[in-house]
Every structure is written in structure tokens, then in C-alpha cells.
Write an enzyme that holds these catalytic residues in place. Structure first.
Site, short mmCIF file in Angstrom:
data_model
loop_
_atom_site.label_atom_id
_atom_site.label_comp_id
_atom_site.label_asym_id
_atom_site.label_seq_id
_atom_site.Cartn_x
_atom_site.Cartn_y
_atom_site.Cartn_z
N ARG A 63 -1.91 -7.71 -3.36
CA ARG A 63 -1.05 -7.86 -4.53
C ARG A 63 0.11 -6.88 -4.44
NH1 ARG A 63 -5.86 -7.61 -9.11
NH2 ARG A 63 -7.01 -9.50 -8.43
N ASP A 65 3.50 -5.08 -5.67
CA ASP A 65 4.00 -4.74 -7.00
C ASP A 65 5.36 -5.35 -7.27
OD1 ASP A 65 1.78 -3.16 -7.62
OD2 ASP A 65 2.68 -1.34 -6.79
N ARG A 211 3.73 4.20 -1.33
CA ARG A 211 4.89 4.74 -2.06
C ARG A 211 4.69 6.21 -2.42
NH1 ARG A 211 5.35 0.79 -6.88
NH2 ARG A 211 6.83 2.38 -7.57
#
Length: 258
Positions: A63, A65, A211
């Protein structure tokens, strides 16, 4: 709601197809379907419903973002009829327009293939544009950092994270993974002119792990952290020891291995 047993039995008899997908995540609220927002899964399922006249579940390898892009996302679908893969790819691409999503390849696979659970490796790229002038062509596709960065120091720091570790420091507060322990197989930093590329590979990642690691590397690149502080941040196992979280628009899911 879980499908009834008869429905599950019927699904297993339907041909399964693996889809390799590219998309620009700028206008999407991530991969996962949301009733009130455009998502990659949502527009693919809508395209398949137009083709088949019934809802088709698209199950992705991961998934991504909001704002994250993909060069090689993988998904699988169970279809009510057999397709020539070339024709299926073209049919989906014709019906997904005008959304910036493209099926690069479709192939029939065995019923035991699962885009998420069969995956053995996921590869990500993070792009940093390191120059004074802001991006125009690559706006929303790179992280613009105008301060000169030391890519060699960033690479040195990145090596402290390679291997099997508790990555609590680089884990989102709302991460649903059962364990913070992951094995990072590759974490490399390279400079190509004005662009710095950061590549990460692992079987799986925690929510916001890439990230978060990139944001901490930014501190190293700018000289705010010595390279060894990356190791200390990892060992702290404390979210407050993390640097900034890099913005989503510089991140790309490059490929998924099986």
C-alpha cells in the site's frame, strides 16, 4: 465482510492474472481503496468493472501512501473469464484513462500466487534534487533540498542500517506490523549531477520506514549529523531519535520480486 465458502471456492476456479503497474501518485490518496477519494486500487477496480460488468478485487503487493509513485507495483486479480494477457493489458489501460496509471504487463499465474504474500523483495528509490533552483519538470516527483549535501557521508551513514535490526526509530506511530524487526538488504546513496538517488531493498518494510530513514540521511548530508549518529539513532529504538520524515513525492516503488 468475508465471502462465503462457496464464493471462495468459485474464486479459486477463476483464472488469476499478475499485473505489473506504473503510476504517478500525485493525484491519488495512496493505493488502498477509499470511497470518497481517488486511489490507484479504486481506479483499477473501476476499469475492471467496466470491462466485466461486476466488481473485481485488485490485490496489491503493498500500500503506497498518498503522493508516492510506482514504476513496478504488482497486483493480482481473479477474473470471470480467460484473457489473452496482451488483450487484457490493453483493455485495462483503455478503461483506466484519464488517470495516470498504466498496466505494463499482464500474465496468467497459478492460483497460489499472491501479489503481497508471495513477494520476496521490494525495491524502492528515493530522489532528491540537490540544487538551489526549484524543480519545474520534476515538481511533485523529487524532494528539493537547496542546501549542498554530502552524498558520500550519506552512503556511509546508510550502511549502519543494512542487516537485521529493530527499526522502531524509523517506524510510523500508527504502523500495524506485528514486529519492528526487519532485514534491510540494501541501502545505497549515489549522486548523479544535481540528483541524489537513495535505493532501499528488503523483503518488506515498516510503515514510513524508507521515508524516515531518508529524512535522517538528509541531516547527515547537510552536516547536521555525523554518519555515526545514524547508528545511534537506530540503537535508540525510539521514534524521537529519528530525523524528519521525507515527503512522499520523492519515493518510488521500483519493483517487487518473487
Amino acid at each position: 465482510a468475508r465471502p462465503c465458502r462457496a464464493c471462495r471456492d468459485e474464486t479459486r476456479l477463476m483464472p488469476r492474472y499478475k499485473l505489473t503497474i506504473e503510476y504517478d501518485g500525485t493525484g491519488f490518496f495512496g493505493w488502498q481503496f477509499q470511497a470518497d477519494h481517488a486511489t490507484v486500487q479504486g481506479v483499477l477496480e473501476a476499469a475492471l468493472e467496466r470491462i466485466h460488468g461486476t466488481h473485481i478485487l485488485v490485490q496489491g503487493a503493498g500500500r503506497t501512501d498518498t503522493g508516492v509513485h510506482a514504476l513496478g507495483q504488482v497486483a493480482h486479480v481473479d477474473l470471470p473469464k480467460s484473457w489473452d494477457p496482451f488483450v487484457l493489458r490493453n483493455a485495462i489501460n483503455g478503461n483506466v484513462r484519464p488517470h495516470p496509471v498504466s498496466v505494463l504487463e499482464a500474465e496468467e499465474v497459478s492460483d497460489d500466487f499472491h501479489a503481497r504474500f508471495s513477494a520476496t523483495k521490494r525495491s524502492y528509490l528515493y530522489r532528491i534534487l540537490n540544487r538551489r533552483a526549484p524543480p519545474s519538470v520534476d515538481r511533485d516527483r523529487v524532494w528539493h533540498v537547496p542546501v549542498e549535501m554530502d552524498a558520500e557521508a550519506m552512503h556511509e551513514a546508510a550502511q549502519h542500517l543494512v542487516g537485521k535490526h529493530d527499526f522502531t526509530t524509523f517506524r510510523a506511530a500508527d504502523c500495524q506490523a506485528q514486529s519492528p524487526v526487519k532485514t534491510l538488504d540494501r541501502f545505497e546513496v549515489s549522486r548523479y549531477g544535481e540528483e541524489i538517488e537513495i535505493r532501499a531493498e528488503a523483503r518488506s518494510f515498516l510503515h514510513h520506514q524508507v521515508r524516515s530513514m531518508v529524512g535522517s540521511l538528509k541531516f547527515v548530508g547537510e552536516g547536521k549529523w555525523p554518519a555515526i549518529k545514524m547508528k545511534k539513532a537506530l540503537e535508540a529504538r525510539d521514534r524521537s531519535a529519528c530525523g524528519v520524515v521525507a515527503p512522499p513525492h520523492g519515493l518510488y516503488l521500483v519493483s517487487v520480486g518473487y
